[in-house]
Scaffold this active site. Structure first.
Site, PDB file in Angstrom:
ATOM      1  N   LYS A 134       9.273   0.848 -12.269  1.00 29.94           N
ATOM      2  CA  LYS A 134      10.589   0.544 -11.690  1.00 29.94           C
ATOM      3  C   LYS A 134      10.752  -0.970 -11.486  1.00 29.94           C
ATOM      4  CE  LYS A 134      13.412   1.209  -7.739  1.00 29.94           C
ATOM      5  NZ  LYS A 134      13.384   1.529  -6.331  1.00 29.94           N
ATOM      6  N   ASP A 152      16.932   5.203  -8.882  1.00 24.72           N
ATOM      7  CA  ASP A 152      16.649   5.146  -7.448  1.00 24.72           C
ATOM      8  C   ASP A 152      17.222   6.394  -6.807  1.00 24.72           C
ATOM      9  OD1 ASP A 152      15.757   4.098  -5.109  1.00 24.72           O
ATOM     10  OD2 ASP A 152      16.606   2.122  -5.480  1.00 24.72           O
TER      11      ASP A 152
END
Ligand code: SF4
Length: 214
Positions: A134, A152
């Site tokens: 990420k 997210d």
């Protein structure tokens, strides 16, 4: 009952492929200022800010980074102080021991393998100690080289696994929008599609949204 409601709602708004382009265009028009909220002035600062943002808010990170980035300007600067000093300097962002260790490991690798520069490619970024996929995605996208879509908690699809969600989105969202798309969702979520009281009447995509309350 709930199932048939969802089915009806999806039928009403039409196929995702036909909706995605107008959704991106309209959100871009109403949120032209949507961008990463982490304060940074260069790729190294961006990388450190994103690493610090794990398990805390962007606001907390932005409190720490102005002084941090005045003190630590090059990768070597993070290695020139005792680990405890760096831990103190990032204390407010939480998990400071782990983060300091990851930052020092990353700085060492930047110096030894990348001439002190932050790499642009995800495959290289994920090799840096403590840099998860990420983080790598966020950094690569900000440096103009998005190779994925940052997933997210604001992104929900039929999948729950972030890797599968990212794959779903990559098939749907045009590649040149991969970098900006997550920011559009975040800003739309903050300003309009607020979790407990979405402002559907004011929403520019309400005719394309199966969850619209209008
Ligand atoms: S129509 Fe409502 S639920 Fe759908 S995106 Fe807009 S604010 Fe959110």
């Amino acid at each position: 009952m709930a199932r048939s409601y969802v089915h009806e709602a999806r039928k009403r708004v039409g196929p995702k492929r036909a909706r995605i382009r107008p959704i991106v265009e309209r959100l871009t028009a109403v949120h032209p200022d949507a961008k990463i909220a982490l304060w940074h002035g260069n790729p190294l600062e961006l990388l450190v800010a994103v690493m610090l943002s794990a398990q805390t808010t962007d606001v907390n990170v932005n409190h720490v980074t102005p002084a941090l980035f005045r003190k630590y300007r090059r990768p070597e600067d993070y290695l020139a102080v005792p680990p405890e000093e760096l831990e103190r300097d990032i204390y407010r962002t939480g998990f400071f021991r782990q983060k300091a260790k990851a930052i020092r490991g990353t700085m060492r690798m930047l110096v030894e393998e990348f001439d002190g520069e932050v790499p642009r490619r995800i495959e290289e970024l994920v090799r840096l100690p403590g840099v998860a996929r990420k983080t790598a995605n966020v950094v690569a996208a900000e440096l103009g080289n998005p190779q994925g879509i940052v997933v997210d908690t604001h992104v929900l699809t039929k999948q729950e696994d972030p890797v599968k969600i990212e794959r779903d989105l990559q098939k749907l969202v045009p590649r040149h929008d991969w970098g900006q798309f997550p920011h559009l969702l975040i800003w739309h979520g903050r300003r309009v599609c607020i979790a407990r009281r979405p402002l559907c009447e004011e929403c520019v995509v309400n005719d394309l949204c199966p969850s619209s309350r209008v």
